[in-house]
Each structure stands twice: as structure tokens, then as C-alpha cells.
Write a protein that holds these residues in place. Structure first.
Motif, short mmCIF file in Angstrom:
data_model
loop_
_atom_site.label_atom_id
_atom_site.label_comp_id
_atom_site.label_asym_id
_atom_site.label_seq_id
_atom_site.Cartn_x
_atom_site.Cartn_y
_atom_site.Cartn_z
N ILE A 205 -7.59 -0.25 -0.76
CA ILE A 205 -7.22 0.65 0.54
C ILE A 205 -7.03 2.21 -0.11
N VAL B 285 -8.25 -2.09 7.93
CA VAL B 285 -8.09 -3.41 7.10
C VAL B 285 -8.63 -4.38 8.08
N VAL C 194 -9.05 4.11 6.65
CA VAL C 194 -9.28 2.91 6.15
C VAL C 194 -9.04 1.90 6.98
N CYS D 163 -4.52 4.73 7.08
CA CYS D 163 -4.71 3.29 6.53
C CYS D 163 -4.26 2.39 7.88
N THR E 211 0.83 -1.34 -0.14
CA THR E 211 0.11 -0.09 -0.07
C THR E 211 1.08 1.41 -0.01
#
Ligand SMILES: NC(=O)c1ccc[n+]([C@@H]2O[C@H](COP(=O)([O-])OP(=O)(O)OC[C@H]3O[C@@H](n4cnc5c(N)ncnc54)[C@H](O)[C@@H]3O)[C@@H](O)[C@H]2O)c1
Length: 277
Positions: free
Chosen positions: A244, A130, A128, A88, A36
């Protein structure tokens, strides 16, 4: 045409999606977080990485921090810039460290960091999370999931685990169940919503990263192999990273409180079987 930052407009081809954004990525030193970060840099963002261990690749900045520790999170937040665009939350562990440590990293630490940095995210920014298809049982286990999410702040996680009787082998799925329920709630929490900060989740199926070896030891090869067989192959970090970063981008400005499975169709296949079609 020359732009700021010493760039010509043609240099922006393919980079415009995240150009000028600063993105904080946890779990940046391996697997999905590392890819990412690499892709975000290619798309024009600055990346501040966070992990317990140093990354192999160069980033705009890196801060070492253990997200299982409330003190480490306070120290991390003090070292972050006053403004950035997206967070993230990728760092995670498989459950082999025990239920308390797993919940501390995968949920309570993640939530504490998100809430602490919310005032520094720009209006229209994004969080975001995960999560995992392993957390899709949150609705079936609603009372337990609500109890976990209802605990405020960064609690004594050993005490929470003892009180709710969470066994070691369920630490991972339960941590992701809590993360999904919190994602849906946080999307409507004034801390985020009042400043139009979107909170979404990406839920991978099995992905070829170092953590998958640990899932194999926890869940057994047969379970992991049957999940992979349903969709033909395991995912890769490059399969997950674009989803993502899309949720970080302005293109996702009307997506809030969503959970996006990125699993090659695994969840759809399981649903079809359960529903009998
Ligand atoms: N790989 C899969 O099959 C899979 C499937 C579903 C969900 N996920 C989720 O994806 C995320 C990324 O996992 P991955 O597959 O890239 O695994 P990975 O093991 O390659 O990467 C996890 C990263 O998190 C970091 N980390 C672990 N504990 C930390 C802590 N206390 N503080 C800060 N950083 C810490 C690790 O150092 C590592 O760099 C995790 O949240 C995981 O639960 C992975």
C-alpha cells in the motif's frame, strides 16, 4: 548535515521513502489500516487516521467518521487539511451488515471520500484502494459492475441493491468488484489524471485480522482454509502494508490504474488451475 524538521541527514536512513508526506488512512484502528499507519510513521510520514472507532496507537491526527454516511463524509472533509499527499482507502466490512451497508462503506463511501478530497491531493499524489481477490469476478459480472459504478454520487444504496437484486451474501464480493472497476476508470478521470494523481488498488487474499473471522462465518471454514492451504499460510497485516505504501510513494510514479494482488500467489494458483497448467 542538518535538515529542516530538526533532523540530521543520517536520521533519514530508511525513512526517505515517505519523509515529509502526509497520508490519510481510513480503517486505521484495526488490522491492515493500523499496520499501514504504523509503518507510514516509521517511514517518516505524518498520518491522519479515520475510522468509526478510535485507534489504540498514537497518530499525527485522528478523525472519527462513519464512511457509510454521506453527511459524515461531508463533515470529515471539512475537518481535513487543505493539502496532503495520499489517501489510503483501507476501511471495509465483511458483508455481515447486509448488502446495502457493505456497498455503502466498501464502495460508495470510499468513492465519495476520494472524489471529495481529490482537489486537496498534491500533484503527483496517490489514491490506494484496498480491494480483494474476492472482487476479481468484476469482468465476468461486467454489466452489473458497470451499473453499480455508473450510479453517480452517493446514492440511496438500499434502492440500488433492490433494483439490481443483490443478495446479502454477495454484498462483499460485489462491493470489491465495483471498487476494482472504479479504480481502473478513476485512473483516467480528469479529476485525478489532470493533476497526475495516480489511482491504484491492492488486493489481499485471506489476512489474519478481525474481519477474517467474519469471512469464515460468511464463506465457511472449508473455503477459507482451502485458499490458505494453496499458499501455505494466511497473510498478515505486515505483509500487506508495504505494498500500500509503495503505491503511495514517488517510486510508484509510473504505476496508475493497476491492481496488485498481495496474496502469496493465491490468484496465480487459481488461474493456473482454471487454465489447466
Ligand atoms: N483480512 C482479510 O482477509 C482481507 C482480505 C481481502 C481484503 N481485505 C480488505 O482489507 C481492508 C481492511 O480490512 P482488515 O482486514 O484490516 O479488517 P479489520 O476489520 O481489522 O479493519 C477494518 C477497519 O475498518 C473500520 N471500519 C469499518 N466500518 C467503517 C465505517 N463505516 N467507517 C469507517 N471505518 C470503518 C473498522 O472499524 C476497522 O478499524 C478491508 O477493506 C477489507 O475488505 C481484507
Amino acid at each position: 548535515m542538518r535538515l529542516g524538521h530538526g533532523l540530521d541527514v543520517h536520521d533519514l536512513k530508511g525513512k526517505a521513502m515517505l519523509f515529509g508526506k502526509t497520508i490519510l488512512i481510513t480503517g486505521v484502528s484495526s488490522g491492515i489500516g493500523a499496520r499501514t499507519a504504523e509503518l507510514a510513521l516509521q517511514l517518516g510520514a505524518d498520518v491522519i487516521g479515520v475510522d468509526v472507532r478510535a485507534p489504540a496507537a498514537a497518530l499525527s491526527a485522528f478523525i472519527e467518521a462513519d464512511l457509510s454516511s454521506p453527511l459524515a463524509i461531508t463533515d470529515l472533509v471539512a475537518r481535513l487539511p487543505q493539502r496532503f499527499d495520499a489517501l489510503c482507502n483501507v476501511a471495509g466490512v465483511s458483508g455481515t451488515l447486509g448488502a446495502a451497508k457493505t456497498l455503502a462503506i466498501n464502495f460508495y463511501g470510499l468513492r465519495a471520500l476520494s472524489e471529495a478530497v481529490a482537489p486537496r491531493l498534491r500533484e503527483g499524489g496517490a489514491v490506494v484502494n484496498v480491494a480483494s481477490i474476492a472482487g476479481f469476478g468484476w469482468r465476468a459480472n461486467l454489466e452489473r459492475t458497470k451499473a453499480l459504478v455508473g450510479v453517480q454520487g452517493f446514492p440511496d444504496v438500499d434502492a440500488v441493491v433492490a433494483e439490481l437484486g443483490i443478495p446479502k451474501e454477495l454484498g462483499y464480493p460485489i462491493s470489491k468488484e465495483a471498487l476494482l472497476l472504479w479504480t481502473f476508470r478513476a485512473a483516467h478521470q480528469p479529476l485525478f489524471k489532470a493533476r497526475t494523481i495516480r489511482v491504484n488498488a491492492v488486493s489481499p487474499g485471506p489476512v489474519e485480522t478481525p474481519i477474517l473471522r467474519e469471512f469464515r462465518s460468511v464463506l465457511g471454514d472449508a473455503r477459507v482454509d482451502s485458499d490458505i492451504a494453496r499458499v501455505g499460510r494466511a497473510g498478515t497485516a505486515p505483509d500487506i502494508a508495504p505494498a500500500i505504501l509503495f503505491l503511495c510513494s514517488d517510486g510508484a510514479r509510473w504505476i496508475n490504474g493497476a491492481n496488485l494482488p498481495v496474496d502469496g500467489g493465491l490468484d496465480a494458483s487459481v488461474n493456473a488451475e482454471v487454465l489447466g497448467f
